[in-house]
Write a protein that holds these residues in place. Structure first.
Motif, mmCIF file in Angstrom:
data_model
loop_
_atom_site.group_PDB
_atom_site.id
_atom_site.type_symbol
_atom_site.label_atom_id
_atom_site.label_comp_id
_atom_site.label_asym_id
_atom_site.label_seq_id
_atom_site.Cartn_x
_atom_site.Cartn_y
_atom_site.Cartn_z
ATOM 1 N N THR A 67 0.827 -1.209 0.000
ATOM 2 C CA THR A 67 0.000 0.000 0.000
ATOM 3 C C THR A 67 0.859 1.256 0.000
ATOM 4 O O THR A 67 0.340 2.355 0.080
ATOM 5 N N HIS A 92 0.785 -2.580 -6.247
ATOM 6 C CA HIS A 92 0.148 -1.706 -5.270
ATOM 7 C C HIS A 92 -1.313 -2.125 -5.170
ATOM 8 O O HIS A 92 -1.914 -2.599 -6.146
ATOM 9 N N VAL A 94 -3.963 -0.444 -5.167
ATOM 10 C CA VAL A 94 -4.807 0.256 -6.141
ATOM 11 C C VAL A 94 -4.777 -0.473 -7.490
ATOM 12 O O VAL A 94 -5.817 -0.599 -8.142
ATOM 13 N N GLU A 95 -3.610 -0.972 -7.895
ATOM 14 C CA GLU A 95 -3.516 -1.734 -9.142
ATOM 15 C C GLU A 95 -4.388 -2.988 -9.081
ATOM 16 O O GLU A 95 -5.093 -3.313 -10.031
ATOM 17 N N ILE A 97 -6.993 -3.643 -7.179
ATOM 18 C CA ILE A 97 -8.426 -3.311 -7.190
ATOM 19 C C ILE A 97 -8.872 -2.878 -8.583
ATOM 20 O O ILE A 97 -9.913 -3.315 -9.082
ATOM 21 N N ALA A 98 -8.058 -2.053 -9.243
ATOM 22 C CA ALA A 98 -8.402 -1.604 -10.595
ATOM 23 C C ALA A 98 -8.497 -2.789 -11.553
ATOM 24 O O ALA A 98 -9.434 -2.871 -12.349
#
Length: 102
Positions: A67, A92, A94-95, A97-98
Motif C-alpha cells: 500500500t 500496489h 490500487v492496481e 483493485i483496478a
C-alpha cells in the motif's frame, strides 16, 4: 476507536474476487524503504530487505500487495534480487483493485 493501519487494506484485499490472502511471516516488518531511507542508507536498507526476503520465499506467493509506493519498489527489488521475478509479481493495492474491476 481506530483500527490498526493494516486492517483497512486487508479488508479491501478480502473483497477482491479470486485472491487467496495468505499471511506471511514478518509481514509487519519494515522492508527497508521507509521514505528515502533506502536512498540515504542504501546498505542498511538492503540488509533489512535481505532479512525480510526469506519469509517471502518461504510463503511462496505469486503476488505481493503493498500500500506504499516505496515498499512497492523495495519489495520488487527484493523479488528481483532473489531471482523470482518470473514467479512473483509486486503490485500496489490500487492496481489490484483496478484490475479486478475490468
Amino acid at each position: 476507536m481506530f483500527k490498526k493501519n493494516v486492517d483497512a487494506p486487508l479488508e479491501l484485499i478480502a473483497k477482491v474476487p479470486g485472491l487467496n490472502y495468505v499471511p506471511m511471516d514478518k509481514q509487519d516488518l519494515c522492508c527497508g524503504s521507509a521514505g528515502i531511507y533506502n536512498i540515504v542508507n542504501y546498505e542498511a536498507s538492503m540488509d533489512i530487505l535481505d532479512y525480510k526476503m526469506p519469509a517471502v520465499v518461504s510463503a511462496k506467493p505469486d503476488l505481493i500487495i503493498t500500500t506504499n509506493p516505496g515498499c512497492h519498489l523495495q519489495m520488487k527489488m527484493g523479488v528481483e534480487r532473489e531471482g523470482l521475478s518470473h514467479q512473483i509479481q509486486v503490485k500496489h493495492l490500487v492496481e489490484v483493485i483496478a484490475e479486478s474491476c475490468l
